[in-house]
Write an enzyme that holds these catalytic residues in place. Sequence first.
Site, PDB file in Angstrom:
ATOM      1  CG  ASP A  99      -0.092  -0.208   2.526  1.00 27.13           C
ATOM      2  OD1 ASP A  99       0.647  -1.204   2.593  1.00 27.13           O
ATOM      3  OD2 ASP A  99      -0.185   0.629   3.442  1.00 27.13           O
ATOM      4  CE1 TYR A 122       9.363  -2.148   1.892  1.00 24.14           C
ATOM      5  CE2 TYR A 122       7.462  -0.704   2.107  1.00 24.14           C
ATOM      6  CZ  TYR A 122       7.995  -1.970   1.993  1.00 24.14           C
ATOM      7  OH  TYR A 122       7.154  -3.068   1.981  1.00 24.14           O
ATOM      8  CE  LYS A 126       7.632  -4.294  -1.979  1.00 23.96           C
ATOM      9  NZ  LYS A 126       8.049  -5.723  -2.091  1.00 23.96           N
ATOM     10  CD1 TRP A 146      -0.824  -0.908   7.058  1.00 30.04           C
ATOM     11  CD2 TRP A 146      -2.428  -0.929   8.623  1.00 30.04           C
ATOM     12  NE1 TRP A 146      -1.308   0.377   7.204  1.00 30.04           N
ATOM     13  CE2 TRP A 146      -2.278   0.392   8.151  1.00 30.04           C
ATOM     14  CE3 TRP A 146      -3.378  -1.189   9.599  1.00 30.04           C
ATOM     15  CZ2 TRP A 146      -3.062   1.447   8.632  1.00 30.04           C
ATOM     16  CZ3 TRP A 146      -4.159  -0.137  10.075  1.00 30.04           C
ATOM     17  CH2 TRP A 146      -3.995   1.162   9.604  1.00 30.04           C
TER      18      TRP A 146
HETATM   19  N1  LIG Z   1       5.322  -6.139   6.593  1.00 29.51           N
HETATM   20  C1  LIG Z   1       4.360  -5.392   6.095  1.00 29.51           C
HETATM   21  O1  LIG Z   1       3.629  -4.713   6.825  1.00 29.51           O
HETATM   22  C2  LIG Z   1       4.121  -5.358   4.598  1.00 29.51           C
HETATM   23  C3  LIG Z   1       3.055  -4.583   4.113  1.00 29.51           C
HETATM   24  C4  LIG Z   1       2.812  -4.600   2.729  1.00 29.51           C
HETATM   25  C5  LIG Z   1       3.612  -5.333   1.887  1.00 29.51           C
HETATM   26  N2  LIG Z   1       4.657  -6.040   2.389  1.00 29.51           N
HETATM   27  C6  LIG Z   1       5.509  -6.799   1.462  1.00 29.51           C
HETATM   28  O2  LIG Z   1       5.327  -8.176   1.728  1.00 29.51           O
HETATM   29  C7  LIG Z   1       6.525  -8.891   1.409  1.00 29.51           C
HETATM   30  C8  LIG Z   1       6.917  -9.780   2.566  1.00 29.51           C
HETATM   31  O3  LIG Z   1       7.018  -8.981   3.728  1.00 29.51           O
HETATM   32  P1  LIG Z   1       7.228  -9.625   5.169  1.00 29.51           P
HETATM   33  O4  LIG Z   1       6.411  -8.833   6.124  1.00 29.51           O
HETATM   34  O5  LIG Z   1       7.090 -11.098   5.090  1.00 29.51           O
HETATM   35  O6  LIG Z   1       8.764  -9.230   5.368  1.00 29.51           O
HETATM   36  P2  LIG Z   1       9.868  -9.860   6.330  1.00 29.51           P
HETATM   37  O7  LIG Z   1       9.226 -10.596   7.459  1.00 29.51           O
HETATM   38  O8  LIG Z   1      10.815  -8.753   6.596  1.00 29.51           O
HETATM   39  O9  LIG Z   1      10.547 -10.944   5.377  1.00 29.51           O
HETATM   40  C9  LIG Z   1      11.339 -10.594   4.292  1.00 29.51           C
HETATM   41  C10 LIG Z   1      12.302 -11.728   4.086  1.00 29.51           C
HETATM   42  O10 LIG Z   1      13.094 -11.422   2.934  1.00 29.51           O
HETATM   43  C11 LIG Z   1      14.393 -11.898   3.217  1.00 29.51           C
HETATM   44  N3  LIG Z   1      15.384 -11.246   2.359  1.00 29.51           N
HETATM   45  C12 LIG Z   1      15.869  -9.993   2.440  1.00 29.51           C
HETATM   46  N4  LIG Z   1      16.801  -9.792   1.492  1.00 29.51           N
HETATM   47  C13 LIG Z   1      16.907 -10.961   0.802  1.00 29.51           C
HETATM   48  C14 LIG Z   1      17.690 -11.389  -0.285  1.00 29.51           C
HETATM   49  N5  LIG Z   1      18.572 -10.572  -0.876  1.00 29.51           N
HETATM   50  N6  LIG Z   1      17.525 -12.645  -0.768  1.00 29.51           N
HETATM   51  C15 LIG Z   1      16.647 -13.479  -0.185  1.00 29.51           C
HETATM   52  N7  LIG Z   1      15.888 -13.144   0.875  1.00 29.51           N
HETATM   53  C16 LIG Z   1      16.008 -11.890   1.353  1.00 29.51           C
HETATM   54  C17 LIG Z   1      14.613 -11.577   4.671  1.00 29.51           C
HETATM   55  O11 LIG Z   1      15.671 -12.349   5.157  1.00 29.51           O
HETATM   56  P3  LIG Z   1      16.709 -11.731   6.242  1.00 29.51           P
HETATM   57  O12 LIG Z   1      15.979 -11.847   7.546  1.00 29.51           O
HETATM   58  O13 LIG Z   1      17.889 -12.616   6.113  1.00 29.51           O
HETATM   59  O14 LIG Z   1      16.956 -10.311   5.850  1.00 29.51           O
HETATM   60  C18 LIG Z   1      13.267 -11.958   5.255  1.00 29.51           C
HETATM   61  O15 LIG Z   1      13.234 -13.318   5.645  1.00 29.51           O
HETATM   62  C19 LIG Z   1       7.558  -7.837   1.025  1.00 29.51           C
HETATM   63  O16 LIG Z   1       7.580  -7.720  -0.375  1.00 29.51           O
HETATM   64  C20 LIG Z   1       6.989  -6.545   1.614  1.00 29.51           C
HETATM   65  O17 LIG Z   1       7.413  -5.419   0.883  1.00 29.51           O
HETATM   66  C21 LIG Z   1       4.920  -6.084   3.736  1.00 29.51           C
END
Ligand SMILES: NC(=O)c1ccc[n+]([C@@H]2O[C@H](COP(=O)([O-])OP(=O)(O)OC[C@H]3O[C@@H](n4cnc5c(N)ncnc54)[C@H](OP(=O)(O)O)[C@@H]3O)[C@@H](O)[C@H]2O)c1
Length: 281
Positions: A99, A122, A126, A146
């Site tokens: 979002d 960020y 994205k 979120w």
């Molecule tokens: N969290 C939110 O509120 C939110 C909201 C909207 C959209 N999103 C999107 O949803 C997706 C997943 O988010 P999430 O909340 O699951 O994030 P997360 O918990 O931070 O997980 C992201 C994962 O990506 C891994 N990563 C980072 N760099 C990497 C690389 N170069 N190669 C392989 N793995 C890598 C991280 O590993 P390390 O721990 O080793 O860094 C982590 O395990 C993302 O695209 C994010 O932009 C998230």
Amino acid sequence: MKVLITGAQGQVGKALQTVFADAVAVDRQELDITGAQAVASFDYAGIEAIINTAAYTNVDGAQDPAAHDAVWAVNVTAVQNLVDAAQKHSLPLVHISTDYVFDGSQSEPYSEDDMPNPQSEYAKSKAAGDAIAARYSHHYIVRASWVIGDGTNFVRTMLKLGSTKPEISVVADQKGRPTFANDLAKAIHFLLTHHAPYGTYNVTNDGPVVSWAELAEAVFAAAKLDCKVQALSTAEYAQGKPHFAPRPANSTLNLSKLGKTGMIMPDWREALTEYLQKEQA
Ligand SMILES: NC(=O)c1ccc[n+]([C@@H]2O[C@H](COP(=O)([O-])OP(=O)(O)OC[C@H]3O[C@@H](n4cnc5c(N)ncnc54)[C@H](OP(=O)(O)O)[C@@H]3O)[C@@H](O)[C@H]2O)c1
């Protein structure tokens, strides 16, 4: 369905593993998606789709100029690596968006056709990654907001604070809806297995639009925690934080395109109850 999940130890990656039992799930150690060679030479035998959840997700951290290269490497350049692999092996690519690509100035919920206007580093990265994924014919860009799963997230933070403090201040001028990672994973499974038309889909939980402060109150009520919530403005919250990233005032995503595929997202209040049952078990 045998899918490849990248970033598999993140919140969304873990939830996907519970829905796709036969997945090949790789964390950064096993497949760093910024490595063009590593992504190209990965063994895709039997893989039916690639789901990329790997990202640089520290929104404030990404504002630090020192982080810029790392942010763009994973959120932008690496998406091209995955597109190239998906194209070579004729696989659908699911890429998770946010979002935050919107500036939040619109009063209505954002539809998939609304123009991104990312405000933070960020969000800019994205949006740039989305643009790369969107050029690939067999893409699903799944836009969440979120996210609440197994990891650091707002609900877990509130549970911690609410059990130790009688009162807390929470931002009340940003509104939206949470996305429980399990429901997001089920929606991705639905899109892939129902062969929904390729494109961008908003995927959040349904239910009332709330501010973070209202969501905190809902967490405390559901978890029976006696903690009062004081409304705080984003400007107040940002004070003293040098790398604070701007966030959209309105993060609400319109779910009607997803609904037309037959995938109805549960109300976040039901999802919250279920989540708390597991957290407090
Ligand atoms: N969290 C939110 O509120 C939110 C909201 C909207 C959209 N999103 C999107 O949803 C997706 C997943 O988010 P999430 O909340 O699951 O994030 P997360 O918990 O931070 O997980 C992201 C994962 O990506 C891994 N990563 C980072 N760099 C990497 C690389 N170069 N190669 C392989 N793995 C890598 C991280 O590993 P390390 O721990 O080793 O860094 C982590 O395990 C993302 O695209 C994010 O932009 C998230």
